[in-house]
Design a protein around this motif. Structure first.
Motif, short mmCIF file in Angstrom:
data_model
loop_
_atom_site.label_atom_id
_atom_site.label_comp_id
_atom_site.label_asym_id
_atom_site.label_seq_id
_atom_site.Cartn_x
_atom_site.Cartn_y
_atom_site.Cartn_z
N THR A 29 0.78 -1.23 0.00
CA THR A 29 0.00 0.00 0.00
C THR A 29 0.81 1.28 0.00
OG1 THR A 29 -0.15 -0.11 2.41
CG2 THR A 29 -1.95 -1.09 1.16
N PHE A 99 -10.61 -4.79 10.18
CA PHE A 99 -10.50 -3.70 9.21
C PHE A 99 -9.21 -3.79 8.38
CE2 PHE A 99 -13.26 -1.84 12.51
CZ PHE A 99 -14.38 -1.63 11.73
N GLY A 100 -8.13 -4.23 8.99
CA GLY A 100 -6.85 -4.26 8.30
C GLY A 100 -6.70 -5.39 7.30
N SER A 103 -8.46 -4.81 4.00
CA SER A 103 -7.80 -3.71 3.27
C SER A 103 -6.53 -4.19 2.59
CB SER A 103 -7.46 -2.57 4.23
OG SER A 103 -8.62 -2.07 4.83
N ALA A 107 -5.85 -4.54 -1.42
CA ALA A 107 -4.70 -3.91 -2.08
C ALA A 107 -3.93 -4.96 -2.89
CB ALA A 107 -3.79 -3.26 -1.04
N HIS A 121 -12.00 -7.84 -6.32
CA HIS A 121 -12.58 -8.49 -5.14
C HIS A 121 -12.43 -10.01 -5.21
CE1 HIS A 121 -15.97 -8.51 -7.94
NE2 HIS A 121 -16.44 -9.54 -7.27
#
Length: 187
Positions: A29, A99-100, A103, A107, A121
């Protein structure tokens, strides 16, 4: 509980796992942002962040040897701050995972989608499934597989760092690796 644990993660495997988690997630990221802000000094800034993470590694080595418990950070917080500390550490970890992890997977899914043509996705779900497979292995197989994967990630990271430094324009000297105030926007 410490008597029931079987040591399955050695110093090298633990170090490789830690570095691949901390540094590897950043590789997915942060490079674009780092290059945008630091220019040719982005690699140096990234390496400085990697070195700055080493004290955390040392702390977890000491805690892991002194208190070999399966609870990890929650168990350490519980020893230091009681049940409330353990519960809060568990909630923070859960939040980071909830949440991490998606993410980071998304990425990585965008990178995989760029080379495979899959929707991002779907690629992210494939990456998550692939990451789950070693954890389904019986016995010590999971820790061995994760150690091998983490070691491989670390080797690839070091290889890319070497290629990055080799590809820098102009002669590489210690002075060229230290950011100047103009490139950092401090002037």
């Amino acid at each position: 509980m410490a008597e029931d644990l079987k040591r399955s993660l050695g110093l090298f495997q633990g170090t490789a796992l830690f570095l691949s988690l901390v540094i590897g997630a950043g590789l997915l990221t942060l490079p674009g942002l780092a290059v945008e802000m630091a220019g040719r000094h982005a690699l140096t800034a990234w390496l400085a962040c990697a070195v700055a993470a080493l004290p955390f590694l040392a702390v977890f080595i000491v805690l892991g040897r002194r208190y070999p418990e399966a609870g990890g950070i929650s168990a350490y917080a519980g020893r230091a701050f009681g049940r409330f500390g353990a519960d809060m550490a568990g909630l923070l970890f859960l939040g980071a995972v909830v949440f991490g992890l998606p993410s980071i997977a998304l990425a990585g899914g965008h990178y995989l989608a760029a080379i495979s043509g899959l929707p991002a996705h779907v690629a992210a779900l494939l990456l998550l499934g692939g990451a789950l497979l070693p954890h389904m292995m019986p016995g010590d197989g999971a820790s061995r597989a994760i150690g091998v994967i983490a070691s491989g990630v670390l080797v690839v990271i070091v290889g890319f760092l070497g290629l990055g430094y080799a590809g820098l324009p102009g002669p590489i000297s210690a002075a060229s690796l230290v950011p100047d105030t103009i490139s950092l926007g401090l002037v």
